[in-house]
Design a protein around this motif. Structure first.
Motif, short mmCIF file in Angstrom:
data_model
loop_
_atom_site.label_atom_id
_atom_site.label_comp_id
_atom_site.label_asym_id
_atom_site.label_seq_id
_atom_site.Cartn_x
_atom_site.Cartn_y
_atom_site.Cartn_z
N GLY A 110 32.75 41.86 56.37
CA GLY A 110 31.61 41.05 56.22
C GLY A 110 30.80 41.23 57.13
O GLY A 110 30.53 40.80 58.28
N SER A 111 29.26 41.37 56.66
CA SER A 111 27.90 41.70 57.53
C SER A 111 26.63 41.10 56.94
O SER A 111 26.78 41.45 55.73
N PRO A 112 26.02 40.17 57.42
CA PRO A 112 24.60 39.92 57.01
C PRO A 112 23.54 41.19 56.81
O PRO A 112 22.62 41.20 56.24
N LEU A 113 24.07 42.42 57.44
CA LEU A 113 23.20 43.38 57.57
C LEU A 113 23.82 44.48 56.81
O LEU A 113 24.73 44.72 56.83
N ASP A 114 22.66 45.11 55.90
CA ASP A 114 23.16 46.31 55.31
C ASP A 114 23.38 47.39 56.13
O ASP A 114 22.45 48.06 56.84
N THR A 115 24.56 48.02 56.58
CA THR A 115 24.84 48.95 57.59
C THR A 115 25.00 50.28 56.86
O THR A 115 25.76 51.29 57.62
N ARG A 116 24.87 50.34 55.49
CA ARG A 116 24.96 51.80 55.05
C ARG A 116 24.14 52.99 55.76
O ARG A 116 24.58 54.02 55.98
N PRO A 117 22.97 52.58 56.39
CA PRO A 117 22.32 53.79 57.43
C PRO A 117 23.31 54.06 58.38
O PRO A 117 23.27 55.32 58.74
N LEU A 118 24.15 53.40 59.01
CA LEU A 118 25.28 53.66 59.94
C LEU A 118 26.18 54.63 59.42
O LEU A 118 26.72 55.38 60.00
N GLN A 119 26.53 54.48 58.07
CA GLN A 119 27.34 55.40 57.65
C GLN A 119 26.86 56.90 57.50
O GLN A 119 27.85 57.95 57.48
N GLU A 120 25.57 57.04 57.56
CA GLU A 120 25.19 58.40 57.56
C GLU A 120 25.09 59.07 58.83
O GLU A 120 24.87 60.15 59.09
N ARG A 121 25.38 58.43 60.02
CA ARG A 121 25.40 58.90 61.45
C ARG A 121 26.89 59.32 61.84
O ARG A 121 27.78 59.10 61.70
N LEU A 122 26.82 60.66 61.99
CA LEU A 122 28.17 61.49 62.36
C LEU A 122 28.61 60.96 63.61
O LEU A 122 30.00 61.45 64.00
N ASP A 123 27.95 60.41 64.66
CA ASP A 123 28.49 59.84 65.97
C ASP A 123 28.86 58.54 65.92
O ASP A 123 29.37 58.08 66.93
N LEU A 124 29.06 58.06 64.58
CA LEU A 124 29.63 56.53 64.71
C LEU A 124 30.81 56.47 64.00
O LEU A 124 31.15 57.24 63.27
N PRO A 125 31.85 55.45 64.09
CA PRO A 125 32.70 55.31 63.55
C PRO A 125 32.59 55.09 62.03
O PRO A 125 31.59 54.83 61.44
N ARG A 126 33.49 55.64 61.28
CA ARG A 126 33.63 55.24 59.65
C ARG A 126 33.55 53.90 59.52
O ARG A 126 34.48 53.15 60.08
N ILE A 127 32.73 53.33 58.63
CA ILE A 127 32.97 51.98 58.27
C ILE A 127 33.20 51.57 56.70
O ILE A 127 32.38 52.25 55.83
N ILE A 128 34.01 50.81 56.67
CA ILE A 128 34.32 50.35 55.04
C ILE A 128 33.86 49.08 55.22
O ILE A 128 34.22 48.02 55.72
N ARG A 129 32.81 49.03 54.42
CA ARG A 129 32.02 47.74 54.35
C ARG A 129 32.57 46.83 53.07
O ARG A 129 33.33 47.14 52.23
N ALA A 130 32.43 45.24 53.43
CA ALA A 130 33.02 44.54 52.50
C ALA A 130 31.89 43.46 51.97
O ALA A 130 31.93 42.47 51.45
N GLY A 131 30.53 44.24 52.19
CA GLY A 131 29.40 43.38 51.72
C GLY A 131 29.17 42.21 52.44
O GLY A 131 29.68 42.09 53.73
N ARG A 132 28.92 40.83 52.15
CA ARG A 132 28.50 39.62 52.68
C ARG A 132 29.67 38.75 52.35
O ARG A 132 30.22 38.73 51.33
N HIS A 133 29.94 37.89 53.35
CA HIS A 133 30.91 36.86 52.92
C HIS A 133 30.34 35.81 51.97
O HIS A 133 29.28 35.67 51.71
N ILE A 134 31.39 35.29 51.01
CA ILE A 134 30.92 34.64 50.19
C ILE A 134 31.45 33.16 50.26
O ILE A 134 32.39 32.76 50.66
N ALA A 135 30.70 32.21 50.59
CA ALA A 135 30.71 30.70 50.90
C ALA A 135 30.03 29.81 49.85
O ALA A 135 29.80 30.09 49.07
N ARG A 136 29.99 28.55 50.63
CA ARG A 136 29.44 27.65 49.79
C ARG A 136 28.41 26.77 51.00
O ARG A 136 28.47 27.01 51.97
#
Length: 358
Positions: free
Chosen positions: A87-113
């Protein structure tokens, strides 16, 4: 064909040194002519995994992309080469394009009330009946995971309480599974757990409120647990900060903290699949995966299983192979055997991500 050559004990496959080669970022198990030897001796560990991490999250919500890069680099340099971004409030898809950064499996944003989670982080639903649609949206935007807030303080009662009705949860998790996504939930207390487990949730984060019945249910179903032990150390401070306004909540948090080591030990003994996650982002700094591995060993996992919970076992759970033919060349090399001394994990000899040495 050029490539790289590594020789050492390849975990978890045994105790005798063997050879691996790397070509175009992939592992080869047969000799590659002309390969340059970059490792000759030591222990080759499949890249470490932080199964509960928040790249892009700071103490006041989303950070900017350069700061998110710095967070990911801290994780990488500690040996974490695969992150389940829980869960992250930031769209981290640009980080997935970086070959020098860890692979990231995103869960989108937390869902709350509304007023039932930390400000500025999650998607807040006024009507809980909107949960299935929100889950579908986050499943479409993420990488096969959706993150729910299962419980949080209810200011009307002054204590932890579930956010969702059981029937709404069942429909929402069904929607996620139909979209080929798995669902996990933040849960501190015990009251929300039966409904989440009955709905078929795939993973529980923290799990401080587990009891014998919910542990048994998780073990039977194979539901995973990511206990984030180093973050639970913050519970006394959380209790102190809320004691004046919410004394019942503060007492509850202190109780959950006091029993947590025994709780997680019981889950381990019962056979619940347990994985290492730091909860980095906000209150926990990045790059602390070794602290979490050590904490899991302290509550009952053997050294080898604690390492597995942050390496080959976690990778299998998340759908990523270890150091096998054709797998991504994500490997951390250590001089001494981390199965014997976990402190060896603090001193990587070499970090290789996507076949590139860092």
């Amino acid at each position: 064909m050029t490539g790289l050559h590594l020789r050492g004990v390849v975990l978890p496959d045994g105790d005798e040194p063997r050879d691996l080669w790397v070509v175009n970022g992939r592992v080869r198990t047969r000799p590659v002519p002309g390969a340059r030897t970059v490792v000759d001796g030591g222990y080759l560990v499949p890249g470490l995994v932080d199964a509960h991490c928040h790249v892009g999250l700071g103490s006041h919500g989303a950070v900017d992309l350069p700061e998110a890069v710095d967070q990911a680099l801290l994780d990488r340099d500690a040996g974490t080469l695969l992150i389940r971004d829980c869960g992250s409030p930031l769209d981290t898809r640009p980080l997935q394009e970086r070959l020098d950064l860890p692979r990231i499996i995103r869960a989108g944003r937390h869902i709350a009330r509304p007023k039932r989670y930390i400000k500025y982080i999650g998607v807040e639903l006024e009507d809980e009946r909107d949960l299935p649609a929100a889950v579908a949206e986050q499943a479409a935007q993420g990488d096969g995971w959706v993150k729910l807030v299962g419980d949080w303080i209810d200011r009307s009662t002054g204590d932890l309480a579930p956010l969702w009705s059981d029937d709404v949860l069942a429909e929402a998790i069904k929607v996620a599974h139909e979209a080929k996504a798995r669902v996990t939930a933040h849960v501190f207390g015990g009251e929300a757990l039966p409904g989440l487990l009955a709905a078929g949730i795939d993973c529980i984060e923290h799990g401080t409120g587990l009891d014998d019945d919910t542990i048994a249910a998780m073990a039977t179903a194979g539901t995973a647990l990511v206990p984030t032990l180093i973050n639970i150390e913050n519970f006394p401070g959380i209790a102190d900060s809320g004691a004046a306004k919410f004394p019942k909540y503060a007492a509850h948090m202190r109780h959950l903290y006091a029993r947590n080591k025994a709780t997680i030990a019981s889950a381990i003994e019962a056979g619940v699949p347990v994985y290492a996650g730091t909860d980095a982002g906000g209150g926990i700094r990045h790059g602390r995966i070794v602290d979490e591995i050590a904490a899991l060993h302290a509550v009952g996992l053997s050294r080898e299983n604690a390492l597995a919970s942050a390496s080959w076992a976690a990778r299998e759970w998340l759908g990523f192979p270890s150091l096998t033919e054709g797998a991504a060349a994500d490997v951390v090399v250590y001089e001494t055997d981390p199965r014997v001394d976990l402190e060896a994990l603090r001193h990587p000899k070499l970090v290789m991500l996507r076949g590139r040495i860092h």
